[in-house]
Design an enzyme around this catalytic site. Structure first.
Site, mmCIF file in Angstrom:
data_model
loop_
_atom_site.group_PDB
_atom_site.id
_atom_site.type_symbol
_atom_site.label_atom_id
_atom_site.label_comp_id
_atom_site.label_asym_id
_atom_site.label_seq_id
_atom_site.Cartn_x
_atom_site.Cartn_y
_atom_site.Cartn_z
ATOM 1 N N TYR A 74 0.868 -1.187 0.000
ATOM 2 C CA TYR A 74 0.000 0.000 0.000
ATOM 3 C C TYR A 74 0.903 1.235 0.000
ATOM 4 O O TYR A 74 1.270 1.758 1.058
ATOM 5 C CB TYR A 74 -0.897 0.030 1.231
ATOM 6 C CG TYR A 74 -1.980 -1.021 1.285
ATOM 7 C CD1 TYR A 74 -2.325 -1.778 0.180
ATOM 8 C CD2 TYR A 74 -2.678 -1.250 2.473
ATOM 9 C CE1 TYR A 74 -3.329 -2.724 0.247
ATOM 10 C CE2 TYR A 74 -3.687 -2.192 2.549
ATOM 11 C CZ TYR A 74 -4.003 -2.932 1.435
ATOM 12 O OH TYR A 74 -5.004 -3.882 1.515
ATOM 13 N N PHE A 223 -13.730 -4.740 0.340
ATOM 14 C CA PHE A 223 -14.690 -4.188 -0.614
ATOM 15 C C PHE A 223 -16.119 -4.248 -0.076
ATOM 16 O O PHE A 223 -17.084 -4.288 -0.850
ATOM 17 C CB PHE A 223 -14.612 -4.886 -1.975
ATOM 18 C CG PHE A 223 -13.271 -4.813 -2.637
ATOM 19 C CD1 PHE A 223 -12.499 -3.665 -2.543
ATOM 20 C CD2 PHE A 223 -12.771 -5.888 -3.345
ATOM 21 C CE1 PHE A 223 -11.249 -3.588 -3.150
ATOM 22 C CE2 PHE A 223 -11.526 -5.830 -3.959
ATOM 23 C CZ PHE A 223 -10.766 -4.674 -3.862
ATOM 24 N N GLY A 227 -18.118 -2.662 -2.861
ATOM 25 C CA GLY A 227 -18.912 -3.611 -3.627
ATOM 26 C C GLY A 227 -18.298 -3.873 -4.983
ATOM 27 O O GLY A 227 -17.094 -4.115 -5.099
ATOM 28 N N THR A 235 -19.279 2.922 -6.257
ATOM 29 C CA THR A 235 -19.781 3.566 -7.464
ATOM 30 C C THR A 235 -20.857 4.575 -7.108
ATOM 31 O O THR A 235 -21.441 4.540 -6.027
ATOM 32 C CB THR A 235 -20.361 2.518 -8.418
ATOM 33 O OG1 THR A 235 -21.455 1.850 -7.771
ATOM 34 C CG2 THR A 235 -19.313 1.490 -8.800
#
Length: 303
Positions: A74, A223, A227, A235
């Protein structure tokens, strides 16, 4: 809880679970986005604001977060999530659990590389060095997406040896199938599974989550908020089912996704990540949100 009380949340409101002998609040923090601004990774990533990232980490701990998920890969130009954690939180509180992952890595240009079993020790030592620790609390073996089937014994066995050597306290697996989890458990104890999981997951994923609970293994989805957006983040378009439940609670869609995740079982943890202090407060507050059985069934059927 409604959106009018989002400033009153504390990570402890979601309850606790044990990763081996380490007790954590089920609402934790994911460090993936700490080192960057925007969606790009590697050489194209925009470095995050260092002071802001440090403030977010310290505020997370103030809000009761004692489980942080990170990785040496990361990073963006000028920033490393591990080093930001070290800067913000060292010397570490005794109850702070830092979980990391190995097998994947990235070269300075951001290209992915995958370690051999013999190279896993170097990845573990890299995390130790960046975090300023003499051992790692939990290390997940992150399996490549292209190896959804097949043996992971060689790599997991190498991690088990590092655990015996005292460099690692507990082991987990990530991006695995039920068969791969079963194989890992024949080699060494597994305290957690970290797989993609969110509203809209297929039935077989729900079954895997349930099976982990029966085995006393923490399920730590990534997630959960993004999603289908995955690495790109949530989104702009949300299913109407999520929007309707969010309106009923005066909450955000992200809060509803997190609440649903946590209510999938007492062994399910959440590690939402953000570099935004306001989003952090909202994420932590979601731990106090309780959905009805009808709402849970509605969201579980959402596809």
């Amino acid at each position: 809880m409604t959106s009018g009380t989002i400033n009153d949340g504390d990570a402890a409101s979601a309850g606790t679970w044990k990763l081996g002998d380490l007790t954590v609040n089920r609402l934790g923090f994911g460090a993936m986005r700490l080192a960057q601004s925007g969606e790009a990774f590697g050489a194209d990533a925009i470095p995050s604001d260092r002071d802001r990232a440090v403030r977010v980490l310290r505020r997370a701990v103030e809000l009761g977060v004692n489980h942080i998920d990170t990785a040496a890969f990361y990073f963006s130009p000028l920033r490393s999530a591990n080093e930001l954690i070290n800067r913000a939180l060292a010397p570490y509180a005794e109850d702070l659990v830092i979980t990391t992952k190995v097998w994947p890595g990235r070269d300075p240009s951001g290209n992915w590389v995958w370690a051999s079993p013999e190279q896993l020790r170097g990845q573990v030592e890299e995390n130790l060095r960046q975090l300023g620790r003499d051992h790692l609390d939990v290390v997940n073996l992150r399996v490549p997406r292209g190896r959804a089937t097949g043996s992971i014994a060689e790599h997991f066995g190498a991690l088990a040896e590092l655990r015996e050597a005292g460099l690692v306290r507990h082991l987990g697996v990530s991006n695995v199938s039920p068969d791969q989890l079963a194989e890992a458990r024949t080699i060494a104890p597994v305290v957690c599974v970290q797989n993609a999981y969110a509203v809209g997951a297929p039935p077989e994923d729900h079954e895997f989550v349930r099976a982990c609970g029966e085995q006393g293994i923490a399920f730590v989805p990534f997630f959960a908020v993004a999603g289908p957006g995955r690495e790109s983040g949530a989104t702009g378009t949300q299913p109407e089912e999520i929007l309707s439940v969010a309106r009923a609670h005066g909450a955000t869609p992200a809060q509803i996704r997190l609440a649903w995740t946590l209510q999938r079982g007492p062994h399910v943890l959440a590690i939402p990540g953000t570099g935004n202090p306001d989003h952090l407060v909202e994420n932590v507050a979601a731990g106090a949100l309780r959905l009805s059985e009808d709402e849970m069934r509605l969201l579980t059927r959402t596809g």
